[in-house]
Structure formats: structure tokens, C-alpha cells
Design a protein around this motif. Structure first.
Motif, PDB file in Angstrom:
ATOM      1  N   GLY A  48       0.735  -1.126   0.116  1.00 36.46           N
ATOM      2  CA  GLY A  48      -0.074   0.060   0.207  1.00 36.46           C
ATOM      3  C   GLY A  48       0.731   1.274   0.170  1.00 36.46           C
ATOM      4  N   GLY A  65      -4.388  10.161  -4.647  1.00 34.76           N
ATOM      5  CA  GLY A  65      -5.737  10.805  -4.565  1.00 34.76           C
ATOM      6  C   GLY A  65      -5.636  12.225  -5.144  1.00 34.76           C
ATOM      7  N   SER A 102      -7.324  12.238 -10.723  1.00 38.33           N
ATOM      8  CA  SER A 102      -6.598  11.234 -11.111  1.00 38.33           C
ATOM      9  C   SER A 102      -7.176   9.682 -11.226  1.00 38.33           C
ATOM     10  CB  SER A 102      -5.143  10.992 -10.244  1.00 38.33           C
ATOM     11  OG  SER A 102      -4.706   9.890 -10.499  1.00 38.33           O
ATOM     12  N   ASN A 157      -5.468   6.548 -11.302  1.00 42.35           N
ATOM     13  CA  ASN A 157      -4.302   5.723 -11.482  1.00 42.35           C
ATOM     14  C   ASN A 157      -4.818   4.298 -10.799  1.00 42.35           C
ATOM     15  OD1 ASN A 157      -2.607   7.414 -12.784  1.00 42.35           O
ATOM     16  ND2 ASN A 157      -1.404   7.966 -10.813  1.00 42.35           N
ATOM     17  N   LEU A 215      -3.372   0.650 -10.039  1.00 41.92           N
ATOM     18  CA  LEU A 215      -2.096  -0.353  -9.579  1.00 41.92           C
ATOM     19  C   LEU A 215      -2.763  -1.686  -9.397  1.00 41.92           C
ATOM     20  CD1 LEU A 215      -0.170   2.007  -7.212  1.00 41.92           C
ATOM     21  CD2 LEU A 215       0.393   1.455  -9.469  1.00 41.92           C
ATOM     22  N   ASP A 245     -13.133  13.349  -5.912  1.00 45.44           N
ATOM     23  CA  ASP A 245     -12.029  13.672  -6.609  1.00 45.44           C
ATOM     24  C   ASP A 245     -10.679  13.252  -6.074  1.00 45.44           C
ATOM     25  OD1 ASP A 245     -12.119  14.112  -9.286  1.00 45.44           O
ATOM     26  OD2 ASP A 245     -12.691  16.390  -8.919  1.00 45.44           O
ATOM     27  N   ASN A 246     -10.687  13.097  -4.718  1.00 46.89           N
ATOM     28  CA  ASN A 246      -9.520  12.803  -4.120  1.00 46.89           C
ATOM     29  C   ASN A 246      -9.502  11.411  -3.110  1.00 46.89           C
ATOM     30  OD1 ASN A 246     -10.841  13.903  -2.097  1.00 46.89           O
ATOM     31  ND2 ASN A 246      -9.402  15.979  -2.283  1.00 46.89           N
ATOM     32  N   ALA A 247     -10.450  10.572  -3.603  1.00 43.44           N
ATOM     33  CA  ALA A 247     -10.497   9.274  -2.799  1.00 43.44           C
ATOM     34  C   ALA A 247      -9.704   8.148  -3.332  1.00 43.44           C
ATOM     35  CB  ALA A 247     -12.010   8.728  -2.944  1.00 43.44           C
ATOM     36  N   ILE A 248      -9.022   7.357  -2.460  1.00 43.12           N
ATOM     37  CA  ILE A 248      -8.417   6.303  -3.136  1.00 43.12           C
ATOM     38  C   ILE A 248      -8.842   4.831  -2.643  1.00 43.12           C
ATOM     39  CG2 ILE A 248      -6.111   5.200  -2.903  1.00 43.12           C
ATOM     40  CD1 ILE A 248      -4.968   7.734  -2.082  1.00 43.12           C
ATOM     41  N   TYR A 307     -12.069  -0.752  -9.355  1.00 48.84           N
ATOM     42  CA  TYR A 307     -11.147   0.270  -9.808  1.00 48.84           C
ATOM     43  C   TYR A 307     -11.568   0.797 -11.234  1.00 48.84           C
ATOM     44  CZ  TYR A 307      -8.121  -3.579 -10.608  1.00 48.84           C
ATOM     45  OH  TYR A 307      -7.822  -4.802 -11.161  1.00 48.84           O
ATOM     46  N   PHE A 360     -14.958   3.067 -10.353  1.00 44.94           N
ATOM     47  CA  PHE A 360     -14.775   4.211  -9.567  1.00 44.94           C
ATOM     48  C   PHE A 360     -13.662   5.214 -10.256  1.00 44.94           C
ATOM     49  CE2 PHE A 360     -16.794   1.298  -6.296  1.00 44.94           C
ATOM     50  CZ  PHE A 360     -17.674   2.260  -5.878  1.00 44.94           C
ATOM     51  N   LYS A 361     -14.228   6.523 -10.659  1.00 45.00           N
ATOM     52  CA  LYS A 361     -13.343   7.358 -11.064  1.00 45.00           C
ATOM     53  C   LYS A 361     -12.518   8.020 -10.037  1.00 45.00           C
ATOM     54  CE  LYS A 361     -15.465   9.336 -14.725  1.00 45.00           C
ATOM     55  NZ  LYS A 361     -16.273  10.538 -15.128  1.00 45.00           N
ATOM     56  N   CYS A 362     -11.585   7.140  -9.346  1.00 45.14           N
ATOM     57  CA  CYS A 362     -10.445   7.638  -8.479  1.00 45.14           C
ATOM     58  C   CYS A 362      -9.260   6.594  -8.711  1.00 45.14           C
ATOM     59  CB  CYS A 362     -11.185   7.940  -7.149  1.00 45.14           C
ATOM     60  SG  CYS A 362     -11.494   6.190  -6.414  1.00 45.14           S
ATOM     61  N   ASP A 363      -8.433   7.140  -7.812  1.00 48.60           N
ATOM     62  CA  ASP A 363      -7.335   6.197  -7.932  1.00 48.60           C
ATOM     63  C   ASP A 363      -7.486   4.968  -7.242  1.00 48.60           C
ATOM     64  OD1 ASP A 363      -5.599   7.898  -9.103  1.00 48.60           O
ATOM     65  OD2 ASP A 363      -4.475   8.653  -7.125  1.00 48.60           O
ATOM     66  N   GLY A 364      -7.124   3.742  -7.730  1.00 44.22           N
ATOM     67  CA  GLY A 364      -7.420   2.403  -7.121  1.00 44.22           C
ATOM     68  C   GLY A 364      -6.127   1.527  -7.170  1.00 44.22           C
ATOM     69  N   ILE A 365      -6.319   0.884  -6.055  1.00 45.70           N
ATOM     70  CA  ILE A 365      -5.169  -0.112  -5.805  1.00 45.70           C
ATOM     71  C   ILE A 365      -5.671  -1.563  -5.526  1.00 45.70           C
ATOM     72  CG2 ILE A 365      -4.713   0.706  -3.598  1.00 45.70           C
ATOM     73  CD1 ILE A 365      -1.658  -0.108  -3.855  1.00 45.70           C
ATOM     74  N   VAL A 390      -1.326   2.922   2.507  1.00 49.91           N
ATOM     75  CA  VAL A 390      -2.026   3.854   1.659  1.00 49.91           C
ATOM     76  C   VAL A 390      -2.393   5.232   2.480  1.00 49.91           C
ATOM     77  CG1 VAL A 390      -3.520   5.097   0.028  1.00 49.91           C
ATOM     78  CG2 VAL A 390      -2.677   2.577  -0.339  1.00 49.91           C
ATOM     79  N   HIS A 401      -0.681   8.980   3.047  1.00 52.46           N
ATOM     80  CA  HIS A 401      -1.817  10.123   2.596  1.00 52.46           C
ATOM     81  C   HIS A 401      -2.879  10.355   3.754  1.00 52.46           C
ATOM     82  CE1 HIS A 401       0.502  10.114  -1.105  1.00 52.46           C
ATOM     83  NE2 HIS A 401       0.110   9.125  -1.619  1.00 52.46           N
ATOM     84  N   LYS A 459      -6.138  12.125   2.652  1.00 51.86           N
ATOM     85  CA  LYS A 459      -6.938  11.509   1.624  1.00 51.86           C
ATOM     86  C   LYS A 459      -7.924  10.386   2.159  1.00 51.86           C
ATOM     87  CE  LYS A 459      -4.930  13.970  -1.422  1.00 51.86           C
ATOM     88  NZ  LYS A 459      -4.973  14.455  -2.627  1.00 51.86           N
TER      89      LYS A 459
END
Lengths: 351, 244
Positions: free
Chosen positions: A66, A199, A203, A205, A207, B41-44, B56, B59-64, B78, B82, B85
Motif C-alpha cells: 500500500g 488521491g 487522477s 491511476n 495499480l 475527486d481525491n478518494a483512493i 477500480y 470508480f473514477k478515482c485512484d485505485g489499488i 496508503v 496520505h 486523503k
């Protein structure tokens, strides 16, 4: 920082911090406990420091996953049984191409094994270790100063190649006190991580290591292979000593290479011309370089603190061109200078 | 009257979920909440292994993507990097309540400031309908072909109850999406969970009772009825823990 007498485990931890690693997740296991303890002591005092003692090795490596995905320089450390548990996460790091540094202060195995020093995890470290087609870079320090230098280098290489890097130190390196100098060596600004999940507004992105379409996964595997070939072409490290006139070449890494040096000195006093080849990167293994170094020797002796693991890479390198013999002890027993000397003498009598 | 619009946070990618599955509803609720809280807009997102593994893409946000069961550990990594976030995991019952139980318990115990949406449909969906830790006694699955028997496997595990006994978490609730009034309540709970994270209060978990028409072998309508008739009495709805 001036030269200080330090325990290997502590030096590795401090070197990581000086390489910009402010993020550590770990779980206690002997003989690496001073490493996680030092990290807690230091990182919990830093404003941007992150230290979590996880519930398990599995959790630790997935926290590393993470944090690496979030763009941080991150490390975890363990020993034998803990590394087995971490293999899941290491495979995911390799699959998602995330940079991280993983320290294995090796003890004897298999199973719970023991807590005394060994080099028993060579196979695991150099063949990926977890499931799937992948490699991790593997650095094997032979003294505390070299451990410091390699840990710092490991962070740069992890970022450069977006790949996990293993520091494969035997228990002696972790537990021994030696003078070492730790320099500020944080090059993290050189590596742009625009792929990270941060975040950032707007964005998207992603992974992942999942590729359900086999064609897509095949391409991913081929791209990984290209990366590994680049690492093999550029990152091999090794050292030789007394090799120019040698009839016999000893191959050893880590602590065993230091015992081999003592045996070589004694053998040379007896008139036996012996040299040393010490791989510093175990993956990529210096295959061509080893064969070249052995060119004028009659035979090769491999010394390890295991039942014989690196010997297969040595044989692979030599392609059957030289006789190869083995000397070593496992389970936490350190081979003696005398034992290695006897192996040299035996080899010198062979035609 | 306000128009009914597509949520901005959900992408245009065609979802792979089976017809009638309630993942779509739960995705939408999460997206609506994040939009209303202005954090879309700033969620992960930390995606699990299971049916929602490729969430992912939606959902239109960063995803891992985490290994099976490890989403809470990945979210911890994560979030610690951050802390400002919004980090959330979206996990199913096999992922959260079986293979990832250690991570589930300890993310709550550390009171990690992240949110978990736990989708409980009492079965392993992605792998083809095997028994889950939340499968009901008597429920037939491909690995409990004679019904989950109390002799062989005992009864289902109750996550909301269990997590609420831990000192750490800020908010634990169980909701359902089997009808419209409950969908509205589910949204309120999800909003509350994210609000706790925004307020820095710590870990929040919303267990959402969900359907799996495909693996339950039912029509979507019958599946919704099955939740009401069979799951609600085993998994009572409500708020199990709420920090004031």
C-alpha cells in the motif's frame, strides 16, 4: 555522520532512513529484531515517519504494498519463516511493479529451523520466491559497511526499475558490530512516481497485478522479462581477490566469503594458489563474470552456510567446464577456516 | 424536481456484475456519498479479490488492488502515506471474513482512519458459489452441497457484531439493499462512515447485506426476497458502534 561502531541490524535501519525511507512495517522475528526496534525508535519521532508493527508478516508486506503504491520509499524486514509469509506480497509487488526494499536476516531452516545464522534462503530469494514469473534483485552484503551501502543503493534500484529488492544478509551480518559510516543518500527526488495512487484531484491511476485476458498477461510477462534482462545487463556486482594466478577459485558470499578469505591466506602460505570470487548481487548472478574469472583455474570450490544452494548457479555459470566441489554447514553452524582450507587442499590434489 | 442523473464518480465502463446483483446499487451509493461529501475527486479505493476485484475500473478515482483479504493492510499503507486523503476498502465476505480476518480485526483494533464497505451475500460469487464464512446454516452452496451443516461447519460469522466489540472503531453498522427504504438507510450509514473518516475519528465499517442471484440460483426478485426472509433474522440490521 562519522564512522560509528554499530550492530548490522541497526546500521541497516539507519541507512534506510538516510536513504529517504520514512516508512516501515514489520513483525518481530529473531535475528532481525534490532532492525524493527530501531525503526520504531527513530520513525515515531519523525514528523513524516510511519511505523506500524503489523499483526503478521503477511499484513506487513501488504502494508508495504500500500505504501509503495502510494509513492513512498518503504521497507520491511524479517527472517526465514517470515520471508515465506511475505512471498504473497512480494509476488504482488513484482506483478504491480511497485518498488520496495525487503531485508532477510537469514537463519537456519526449514520450518521453524533455528535462530542462528545461515544462508538457507538463497533459492527462495533468487528464484522470485513467490508464485508467478518474476525476479527480485538480491544484494548480499559481507560486512556492516557494505550492508549500509547496499541498502541505500537498493532504494534507488527499486525506484529505478519499479521492482522489489531483497537485502539477503545472514544472521552474522545482522548481529555483528562493526564500524560503519552512514551518509545522507536520499535520491528519491530523482524518481518521478506519476503512477502512484495519491488521491490527486481527477487522477484515475490503477495499480493492479490482475490481467484476466491471457494475451494481456502475456504482454505484461514479456515486459517484465525485458525489465529483468535490463537488470541482468546493468546491475551485476561481484568482487574478486587473488584470482590472477589462482589454480583454485572459491566462490562464497556474505559472511562465508570472509571465512574463505582467511582460508585463502592460509592456503597461500602453504603454496596453494587460491583466489576468491564473491557475488554481491545474487540475482542477477554474475554468470559470465564467474566463468571468465575461473578461466585459468583448475577447479572451483563453493562455500556456503547452507546445504548447497548457490552451487547450482556456479555450475550453471561454468557450464560443466570445471569440476565443482562444495564445503559448508547448515542449521546455524558457521563453517570454519580449517574446513574450507581442507576443501581447498582436497581440490588441489585433484587433477 | 431534481433530475435523476448518472453519478459523476462512476465511469462509463460496462460493469461485469451479473444481472440483478446488488453490487451496482452499492457502487452507486458509495459514489453518490463521495460526491455529496465533495471527496470523489481525491478518494483512493482499495479493491479486494472477489467479484469486485476490478471495482477500480468503475470508480473514477485512484485505485489499488490488494491480495485476497489484505485490503485493510494495503489501505493502512496508503492511508499512512496520505493521511489527508479518503481511503476506503470495498470487500466481500470471503475476502473480509475468511482469508482476511486477521487484517480485518487489526485494522479495526488500530482504529485506522479508513472506511470499509463490506458486501455480505453469504457466498463466494467470483469463484462460482462456494460456502462463505457468512453462509447460513442449511444454505446449499457448491462446497456445502447438502446445506451448511452445523455439525461440519457450524454457523455463520457475524462481522458487525464482532468488530463492534473491539475498542478501536468509530462506527460499525449493518444495512441492507433489498428494498428502497433500506437502500436509503444504507446510503445514510455509508455517508456517516465516510464522515467519521473525514472527521479523523477512526475506522468505520458498513456491512451491506447483498444478493447473489446467479449463485443462489434465484431470479433477482426472489433473491431480494431471500435477503428479507432469511438473512435479516440471522444478520440483524442496525448501528453496532458509534463514537459520539
Amino acid at each position: 555522520m562519522e564512522k560509528k561502531l554499530m550492530k548490522g541490524n541497526v546500521a541497516i535501519a539507519e541507512a534506510a532512513i538516510h536513504a529517504g525511507c520514512k516508512c516501515f512495517f514489520g513483525y518481530p522475528i529473531t535475528p532481525q529484531n534490532e532492525l524493527i526496534e530501531h525503526m520504531s525508535k527513530r520513525l515515531l519521532k519523525l514528523e513524516d515517519g510511519v511505523f506500524v508493527q503489523s499483526e503478521s508478516e503477511v499484513a506487513a508486506i501488504n502494508m508495504v504494498f500500500g505504501a509503495a503504491g502510494a509513492g513512498a520509499r518503504v521497507m520491511t524486514s524479517s527472517s526465514g519463516p517470515g520471508l515465506s509469509l511475505k512471498q504473497e506480497g512480494i509476488s504482488f509487488l513484482a506483478g504491480a511493479e511497485l518498488p520496495a526494499v525487503i531485508v532477510n536476516v537469514m537463519r537456519g531452516g526449514p520450518g521453524l529451523g533455528g535462530i542462528q545464522p545461515a544462508q538457507s534462503d538463497y533459492f527462495q530469494a533468487t528464484r522470485g520466491g513467490g508464485h508467478g514469473d518474476y525476479y527480485t534483485m538480491v544484494y548480499a552484503p559481507a560486512n556492516v559497511q557494505e550492508a549500509v551501502d547496499l541498502v541505500q543503493k537498493a532504494f534507488d534500484k527499486a525506484d529505478e526499475y519499479r521492482n522489489p529488492v531483497i537485502i539477503l544478509a545472514d544472521g552474522v551480518i545482522g548481529q555483528m558490530m562493526e564500524p560503519a559510516e552512514i551518509k545522507d543518500n536520499d535520491n528519491s527526488a530523482n524518481y518521478k512516481k506519476d503512477w502512484a495512487v495519491t488521491g490527486k484531484e481527477g487522477s484515475h491511476n490503477i495499480l493492479r497485478s490482475l490481467y484476466l485476458d491471457p494475451h494481456e498477461l502475456n504482454i505484461h510477462n514479456k515486459n517484465l522479462t525485458k525489465k529483468y534482462e535490463k537488470i541482468e545487463a546493468n546491475e551485476i556486482m561481484f568482487e574478486t581477490a587473488f584470482i590472477d594466478d589462482a589454480d583454485i577459485m572459491i566462490v562464497a558470499y556474505g559472511t562465508t566469503s570472509r571465512i574463505a578469505r582467511s582460508a585463502i591466506r592460509e592456503a597461500r602460505e602453504k603454496g596453494i594458489k587460491v583466489g576468491l570470487f564473491r557475488p554481491i548481487t545474487l540475482w542477477p548472478f554474475p554468470l559470465k563474470e564467474l566463468k571468465e574469472a575461473a578461466k585459468n583455474t583448475k577447479n572451483v570450490v563453493v562455500a556456503e552456510m547452507s546445504s548447497g544452494q548457490m552451487i547450482y548457479d556456479v555450475k550453471l555459470a561454468l557450464e560443466g567446464s570445471k569440476p565443482v566441489s562444495f564445503v559448508g554447514e547448515a542449521g546455524g553452524i558457521i563453517p570454519t577456516t580449517k574446513q574450507i582450507l581442507e576443501a581447498i587442499e582436497l581440490a588441489s590434489k585433484e587433477e | 424536481m431534481p433530475n435523476f442523473n448518472k453519478t459523476k464518480m462512476i465511469t462509463d465502463v460496462t460493469m461485469h456484475y451479473c444481472p440483478g446483483c446488488t453490487h451496482g446499487i452499492i457502487h452507486r451509493l458509495v459514489a453518490e456519498v463521495l460526491e455529496e461529501l465533495n471527496i470523489n475527486d481525491n478518494a483512493i479505493l482499495v479493491a479486494p479479490v472477489g467479484c469486485s476485484v476490478i471495482a477500480y475500473n468503475y470508480f473514477k478515482c485512484d485505485g489499488i488492488e490488494a491480495a485476497h483479504g489484505r485490503a485493510p493492510a494495503v489501505a493502512t499503507g496508503v492511508k499512512r502515506v496520505h493521511p489527508n486523503k479518503v481511503v476506503f476498502t470495498y470487500q466481500g465476505d470471503g475476502d473480509l471474513a475468511s482469508i482476511g480476518m486477521a487484517e480485518t480485526v487489526h485494522v479495526a483494533s488500530r482504529n485506522e482512519n479508513v472506511t470499509t464497505i463490506f458486501v455480505n451475500n453469504a457466498i463466494y460469487g467470483m469463484t462460482g458459489g462456494q460456502m462463505a464464512p457468512t453462509t447460513l446454516v442449511g444454505q446449499v452452496t457448491t462446497t456445502s452441497p447438502y446445506g451448511r451443516a452445523s455439525k461440519n461447519e457450524s454457523g455463520p460469522i457475524h462481522i458487525a457484531e464482532m468488530i463492534s466489540t473491539i475498542q478501536g472503531p468509530a462506527y460499525v453498522a449493518r444495512v441492507s439493499v433489498h428494498d428502497v427504504p433500506n437502500i436509503k438507510k444504507a446510503k445514510e450509514a455509508i455517508k456517516k462512515a465516510f464522515q467519521y473518516q473525514l472527521d479523523g475519528k477512526g475506522y468505520s465499517l458498513v456491512e451491506v447485506l447483498s444478493t447473489c442471484p446467479t449463485n443462489w440460483g434465484m431470479s433477482p426478485v426472489d433473491a431480494l426476497k431471500w435477503v428479507k426472509d432469511n438473512m435479516l433474522n440471522v444478520f440483524p440490521l442496525g448501528v453496532y458502534k458509534e463514537e459520539k
